[in-house]
Write an enzyme that holds these catalytic residues in place. Sequence first.
Site, short mmCIF file in Angstrom:
data_model
loop_
_atom_site.label_atom_id
_atom_site.label_comp_id
_atom_site.label_asym_id
_atom_site.label_seq_id
_atom_site.Cartn_x
_atom_site.Cartn_y
_atom_site.Cartn_z
CB CYS A 51 0.62 -4.11 3.08
SG CYS A 51 -0.81 -4.91 2.38
CE LYS A 60 -2.78 0.79 3.53
NZ LYS A 60 -3.50 -0.09 4.22
P1 NAD Z 1 -3.84 -10.04 -3.84
O1 NAD Z 1 -2.65 -10.35 -4.43
O2 NAD Z 1 -4.45 -11.17 -2.71
O3 NAD Z 1 -5.15 -9.80 -4.43
C1 NAD Z 1 -5.28 -9.02 -5.53
C2 NAD Z 1 -6.14 -9.34 -6.97
O4 NAD Z 1 -6.27 -8.67 -8.01
C3 NAD Z 1 -5.54 -11.08 -7.53
O5 NAD Z 1 -6.93 -11.74 -7.30
C4 NAD Z 1 -5.81 -10.64 -8.76
O6 NAD Z 1 -5.76 -11.72 -9.49
C5 NAD Z 1 -5.90 -9.94 -8.99
N1 NAD Z 1 -5.94 -8.93 -10.38
C6 NAD Z 1 -4.79 -8.09 -10.51
N2 NAD Z 1 -4.57 -7.58 -11.81
C7 NAD Z 1 -6.11 -8.02 -12.29
C8 NAD Z 1 -6.50 -7.39 -13.29
N3 NAD Z 1 -6.38 -6.15 -14.02
N4 NAD Z 1 -8.14 -6.92 -13.24
C9 NAD Z 1 -9.11 -7.64 -12.62
N5 NAD Z 1 -8.09 -8.26 -10.99
C10 NAD Z 1 -7.09 -8.18 -11.64
O7 NAD Z 1 -3.58 -8.09 -3.15
P2 NAD Z 1 -4.48 -8.11 -2.10
O8 NAD Z 1 -3.59 -7.99 -0.81
O9 NAD Z 1 -5.62 -8.13 -1.59
O10 NAD Z 1 -3.96 -6.39 -1.87
C11 NAD Z 1 -4.36 -5.50 -2.40
C12 NAD Z 1 -4.46 -4.22 -2.40
O11 NAD Z 1 -4.79 -3.85 -1.45
C13 NAD Z 1 -2.74 -3.83 -2.53
O12 NAD Z 1 -2.66 -2.80 -3.35
C14 NAD Z 1 -2.64 -3.55 -0.90
O13 NAD Z 1 -1.19 -3.27 -0.79
C15 NAD Z 1 -3.63 -2.88 -0.72
N6 NAD Z 1 -4.20 -3.85 0.57
C16 NAD Z 1 -3.73 -4.73 1.39
C17 NAD Z 1 -4.21 -5.25 2.60
C18 NAD Z 1 -4.05 -6.88 3.02
O14 NAD Z 1 -4.51 -7.05 4.35
N7 NAD Z 1 -3.40 -7.37 2.30
C19 NAD Z 1 -4.39 -4.34 3.41
C20 NAD Z 1 -5.10 -2.93 3.04
C21 NAD Z 1 -4.93 -3.23 1.91
C1 UGA Z 2 -1.22 -4.23 8.37
C2 UGA Z 2 -2.14 -3.24 8.76
O1 UGA Z 2 -1.67 -3.37 10.52
C3 UGA Z 2 -3.06 -2.65 8.01
O2 UGA Z 2 -3.84 -1.72 8.90
C4 UGA Z 2 -3.24 -2.58 7.04
O3 UGA Z 2 -4.20 -2.71 6.08
C5 UGA Z 2 -2.40 -3.69 6.61
O4 UGA Z 2 -1.02 -3.49 6.92
C6 UGA Z 2 -2.52 -3.28 4.78
O5 UGA Z 2 -2.11 -2.59 4.73
O6 UGA Z 2 -1.92 -4.41 3.78
P1 UGA Z 2 -1.52 -6.86 7.98
O7 UGA Z 2 -0.24 -6.12 6.84
O8 UGA Z 2 -2.49 -7.27 8.08
O9 UGA Z 2 -2.02 -5.49 8.61
O10 UGA Z 2 -0.32 -7.42 9.56
P2 UGA Z 2 -0.58 -6.88 11.24
O11 UGA Z 2 -0.92 -7.56 11.75
O12 UGA Z 2 -0.34 -4.90 10.90
O13 UGA Z 2 1.05 -7.40 11.08
C7 UGA Z 2 2.21 -6.81 10.39
C8 UGA Z 2 3.17 -7.46 11.09
O14 UGA Z 2 4.20 -6.86 11.97
C9 UGA Z 2 2.81 -9.59 11.81
O15 UGA Z 2 4.46 -9.73 10.89
C10 UGA Z 2 3.22 -9.00 12.94
O16 UGA Z 2 4.17 -10.18 13.47
C11 UGA Z 2 4.19 -7.43 12.94
N1 UGA Z 2 3.84 -7.24 14.46
C12 UGA Z 2 2.82 -6.52 15.12
C13 UGA Z 2 4.92 -7.41 16.13
O17 UGA Z 2 5.74 -7.92 15.31
N2 UGA Z 2 4.78 -6.34 16.30
C14 UGA Z 2 3.69 -6.16 17.08
O18 UGA Z 2 3.71 -5.30 17.84
C15 UGA Z 2 2.59 -6.13 15.81
#
Ligand code: NAD
Ligand code: UGA
Length: 433
Positions: free
Chosen positions: A262, A206
């Site tokens: 992220c 990851k």
């Molecule tokens: P988020 O902040 O949008 O949501 C997290 C949720 O968890 C919130 O609704 C919060 O109230 C809840 N929460 C917190 N503590 C809790 C508890 N003890 N019990 C139950 N619920 C609880 O977070 P997110 O963006 O969905 O990210 C979650 C995880 O996934 C992070 O580790 C992030 O790095 C990872 N991740 C995020 C993305 C993304 O695109 N946002 C993509 C891949 C991985």
């Molecule tokens: C990113 C990864 O792409 C996902 O695979 C991962 O699951 C996620 O983080 C996570 O761990 O949360 P995301 O944060 O939704 O996804 O956004 P991206 O589409 O990857 O873009 C990230 C940033 O890079 C943005 O600010 C975007 O504008 C920028 N970007 C992206 C560029 O400047 N140039 C590019 O060519 C692509």
Amino acid sequence: MSNICVIGTGYVGLVTGACLAELGNQVICLDIDKARITNLRSNIMPIYETGLKQLVEHNTQAARLSFTTDYKEALAEAEFVFISVGTPPNPNGETDLRFFRAAAESIADEINHPVIIVNKSTVPVGTGDLLTDIIHKKHSAKPLKFSVVSNPEFLREGSAINDCMHPDRVVLGSTNRAAAQRVAELYKNLNCPIMITDLYTAEMIKYASNAFLATRISFINEISNICETLGADVTQVAHGMGLDKRIGTSYLSAGLGWGGSCLPKDVTSLMHMASINGNNPLLLQTVMDINRNQKCRAVSRLREALDSLDKKVIAVLGLSFKPNTDDVRDAPALEIIHMLQQEGALIQAYDPQGMDAASTVLKNVKLCQSTYEAASNADALILVTEWNEFKQIDFKLLRQKMRGNIIFDGRNLWDPDDVQKAGFVYFGVGRGS
Ligand code: NAD
Ligand code: UGA
């Protein structure tokens, strides 16, 4: 069909829960945020994500998806418990595991039957062991049968449902291969490679993936700066590079830097993990430095174009960290606005979906209802996030609204000729000097 509990209903948890329900499972989603659960029960989404509302509604009506704040209720029937709570950064770059630990403790308190705990939160390598320890400790008197599987999530905001239903791969890491195989069964209809590894390797995949994406973007941003001084066009350079199948075209769009909830925190966390274990992550440090510099460079170019930023009105288009999301966490726009304000600029901003979230973190910014309102009497306009609706701008009308004639296209969205024809001075990223 399996009984699944998903802990956390944010970008990952809610999308995962809805998609697992769509695949025919019985899913109950839990959050400690009561208002969020109340809203979800009325089909009011906590986030903007294309297709999510319809998917949640469809599966709620089919009685495959429900919501609760009660751990006992959520865990009662669960064969699989997915953890998807936030893992934000601490000021020193390490991951704050407060929410993760709290979720693990709550699971440990309420679970009384064999279960597979699947972690989707992005957590430092080794955190799977921490989860195992927390559950063991609470059940030391009467040991519980359980397994921990790391299942890192790779979805992107803005295309989360599509990414979840059509992933490039599923990664599962565990010390218990049979448990990982049972999780693999949940994904078998997705027709994608499923890779089973040990726990640490899955957790590392990851971080390495996000760090690599950030590296590609910083690489092309560095190339864009060189293009600017040498008079080349980075958009064509990236295209020409990407036609080489070994390189590929994705994540080579130069811009104002990468942001979001992220990439920044995950690169920083990986660097922290590396450092405390005796490594010196030179490349990652440079990737971060280039990213910060990209925003400073944009501010410098605006300053040069306007002589000084003091009391200049700057229109900012796009506040979310990328298009098609309302998420402003670590959005480049926020940092750029802050830097502009420090030099005395007055900001008028507009974003199609990110205004509510931005209003909670921005100070002294005029939040506008449209592009043209943001542009009114502005000395310069900077496009930070390339929402589709910005493609359709009427540059003649924009020119009438603005006091000045400077356009900074921070995502190379527009054809420079179209902009110049309307009487503007055009600046792009890496498009000649
Ligand atoms: P988020 O902040 O949008 O949501 C997290 C949720 O968890 C919130 O609704 C919060 O109230 C809840 N929460 C917190 N503590 C809790 C508890 N003890 N019990 C139950 N619920 C609880 O977070 P997110 O963006 O969905 O990210 C979650 C995880 O996934 C992070 O580790 C992030 O790095 C990872 N991740 C995020 C993305 C993304 O695109 N946002 C993509 C891949 C991985
Ligand atoms: C990113 C990864 O792409 C996902 O695979 C991962 O699951 C996620 O983080 C996570 O761990 O949360 P995301 O944060 O939704 O996804 O956004 P991206 O589409 O990857 O873009 C990230 C940033 O890079 C943005 O600010 C975007 O504008 C920028 N970007 C992206 C560029 O400047 N140039 C590019 O060519 C692509």
